[in-house]
Design an enzyme around this catalytic site. Structure first.
Site, PDB file in Angstrom:
ATOM      1  N   HIS A  82      46.412 -28.460  -8.644  1.00  0.00           N
ATOM      2  CA  HIS A  82      46.198 -28.644 -10.189  1.00  0.00           C
ATOM      3  C   HIS A  82      48.233 -29.746  -9.913  1.00  0.00           C
ATOM      4  O   HIS A  82      48.503 -28.856  -9.739  1.00  0.00           O
ATOM      5  CB  HIS A  82      46.307 -27.955 -11.384  1.00  0.00           C
ATOM      6  N   ASP A 161      42.418 -24.585 -25.882  1.00  0.00           N
ATOM      7  CA  ASP A 161      43.299 -24.763 -25.805  1.00  0.00           C
ATOM      8  C   ASP A 161      42.929 -26.901 -26.023  1.00  0.00           C
ATOM      9  O   ASP A 161      44.091 -27.455 -26.748  1.00  0.00           O
ATOM     10  CB  ASP A 161      43.311 -24.614 -23.931  1.00  0.00           C
ATOM     11  N   ARG A 168      49.221 -29.765 -31.032  1.00  0.00           N
ATOM     12  CA  ARG A 168      50.344 -29.408 -30.921  1.00  0.00           C
ATOM     13  C   ARG A 168      50.399 -31.034 -30.811  1.00  0.00           C
ATOM     14  O   ARG A 168      51.893 -31.071 -30.528  1.00  0.00           O
ATOM     15  CB  ARG A 168      50.117 -29.220 -29.241  1.00  0.00           C
ATOM     16  N   SER A 183      48.451 -23.806 -21.395  1.00  0.00           N
ATOM     17  CA  SER A 183      47.556 -24.544 -21.696  1.00  0.00           C
ATOM     18  C   SER A 183      47.218 -24.914 -20.403  1.00  0.00           C
ATOM     19  O   SER A 183      45.863 -24.692 -19.843  1.00  0.00           O
ATOM     20  CB  SER A 183      48.024 -26.035 -22.793  1.00  0.00           C
ATOM     21  N   LYS A 187      42.976 -23.280 -18.508  1.00  0.00           N
ATOM     22  CA  LYS A 187      41.834 -24.455 -17.804  1.00  0.00           C
ATOM     23  C   LYS A 187      41.675 -23.941 -16.155  1.00  0.00           C
ATOM     24  O   LYS A 187      41.347 -23.957 -15.670  1.00  0.00           O
ATOM     25  CB  LYS A 187      42.456 -25.595 -18.042  1.00  0.00           C
TER      26      LYS A 187
HETATM   27  N1  URA Z   1      48.431 -30.558 -19.519  1.00  0.00           N
HETATM   28  C1  URA Z   1      47.459 -29.291 -20.431  1.00  0.00           C
HETATM   29  O1  URA Z   1      46.797 -29.119 -20.303  1.00  0.00           O
HETATM   30  N2  URA Z   1      48.478 -28.953 -21.363  1.00  0.00           N
HETATM   31  C2  URA Z   1      49.623 -29.190 -21.536  1.00  0.00           C
HETATM   32  O2  URA Z   1      50.571 -28.464 -22.775  1.00  0.00           O
HETATM   33  C3  URA Z   1      50.288 -30.585 -21.408  1.00  0.00           C
HETATM   34  C4  URA Z   1      50.418 -30.553 -20.113  1.00  0.00           C
END
Ligand code: URA
Length: 434
Positions: A82, A161, A168, A183, A187
């Site tokens: 990632h 999320d 947010r 967050s 995932k």
């Molecule tokens: N990328 C994400 O998936 N979440 C965040 O909070 C910031 C960047």
């Protein structure tokens, strides 16, 4: 349990229990807890922070809020990668075929781009007919058959999320370390890999502009991953200027193909070899990083990585001949040089601005619904520390619209700063958190 009491507790700077976190994530996902209470809580978290235990519990609750992908039908150790995102970051396009050619099964879920950073899925769609809206069954079958697949993120992966990130975003509570780490990791954990290699970017084109913040984010994510029983490694890499030279969808695909052909920019190749060696070791396909690096270099030299990309493109509906003849990929109608108006050493490039130039040309999305132009973008010829004379080309711009071309060109020139003094080139890899 009442949301009011949970907000009060965090406002008073006390740690929330696992039960409280599970309650609020479940309630919020189901729509039983309203946005206004969740906003109050995220603002309290923003100011009072979360402990490592709270962060792990929040991550697990969000990961468990939707589907948890079961990749156990795929043989071998599955390793995911990632990136926290950046300009010209086409790493997965070259790295995933390289690692797969070494024998690491790669089952990756990727996203689309929004704003000035492009998504892997958009870039892959530069191949005619390429599809990422495949079923999980197809995804798993393909990885077992050819060792590689990349699919678009399904809607039911960590839905808590998705909802919380959107909240947010509009309540000025994105940039809290625990919230970002949970967050991203929710995932990643839901996507099912056994091990995760994180590329945490740092600099003017990254989410985290300061190196110490990038290290802190990497440490937080590595702690979550390991706490959840997945081996996790964080590599901190430079994003103070675009990665490689190409910025723009099809142009980045061409650069990834060049790299798999043994060419490509040095920084990009180095990042692929570094991240790749951690992935190969994590999958147990090499005893150490040096052996992994040798194997990754071999699959470039002997053409196996490029052939793996061609197999992958074909398996998902694309044309394999475009891999071997990238001239067939989308091309812009106007191609011009951007000439330097100054002379000296390049002392800085405002990295975000180069991404915005590509966005202006039509290569990125302003809103989720925007159509993107795959053919446009820029290829940089000069980067930080290089010496340029007046009138020398800084970059080639690829456009389909004169007004957009002029606007992007102006912005591009303003993003470069020059100095009479020689500039030290910054290192690409800033550190590793294991
Ligand atoms: N990328 C994400 O998936 N979440 C965040 O909070 C910031 C960047």
């Amino acid at each position: 349990m009442r949301m009011y009491d949970i907000i009060m507790k965090k406002r008073n700077n006390e740690a929330l229990s696992k039960e409280e976190i599970d309650f609020l994530i479940e309630g919020y996902t189901k729509g039983e807890i309203p946005d206004y209470q969740m906003s109050a809580l995220t603002m309290a978290i923003f100011f009072n922070k979360m402990t490592a235990e709270e962060t792990l519990n929040l991550t697990m609750a969000m990961a468990n809020s939707g589907d948890m992908l079961d990749l156990s039908a795929i043989k071998g150790v599955k390793v995911d990668k990632h990136s926290t995102g950046g300009v010209g970051d086409k790493t997965s396009l070259a790295l995933i075929p390289m690692v797969a050619a070494v024998g690491v099964p790669t089952a990756k879920m990727s996203g689309r781009g929004l704003g000035h950073t492009g998504g892997t899925i958009d870039k892959l769609e530069s191949f005619t007919g390429f599809r990422t809206d495949i079923s999980t069954e197809h995804f798993i079958e393909q990885v077992n058959r050819i060792g590689i697949s990349i699919m678009g993120q399904t809607a039911d992966l960590a839905p808590a999320d998705k909802k919380l990130y959107a909240l947010r975003d509009v309540t000025a509570t994105v940039d809290n370390m625990s919230l970002i780490a949970s967050s991203i990791m929710s995932k990643k954990l839901a996507a099912g890999a056994d091990a995760i290699v994180l590329d945490v970017k740092t600099g003017s084109g990254a989410f985290m502009k300061k190196e110490e913040d990038s290290f802190a984010l990497a440490r937080e994510m590595v702690a979550i991953g390991n706490g959840a029983g997945r081996k996790t490694i964080g590599v901190i890499s430079d994003m103070d200027q675009p990665l490689g030279r190409a910025v723009g969808n099809a142009l980045e695909v061409k650069e990834a193909i060049d790299t798999l052909n043994g060419g490509g920019p040095e920084d990009f190749k180095e990042l692929c070899l570094t991240l790749g060696s951690y992935m190969v070791v994590a999958a147990g396909k090499a005893a150490d990083k040096e052996e992994a690096r040798t194997k990754l270099s071999e699959v470039i030299t002997n053409g196996a990585a490029l052939e793996k990309l061609a197999e992958f493109v074909e398996a998902q509906g694309g044309k394999r001949e475009e891999v071997y003849n990238p001239e067939l990929l989308p091309k812009a109608t106007m191609v011009q040089e951007i000439l330097s108006e100054e002379e000296g050493y390049i002392s800085g490039i405002v990295c975000d601005e180069i991404g915005i130039c590509s966005l202006i040309l039509g290569g990125g999305r302003e809103t989720k619904e925007s159509e993107i132009d795959l053919s446009v973008g820029l290829v940089l010829h000069k980067k930080k520390g290089d010496y340029v004379t007046k009138g020398e080309s800084l970059a080639t711009i690829h456009a389909n619209d004169t007004d957009k071309l002029e606007a992007a060109k102006k912005r591009f020139l303003a993003a470069y700063t020059f100095s009479g003094q020689k500039i030290e080139k910054a290192s690409l890899i800033r550190g590793v958190v294991e």
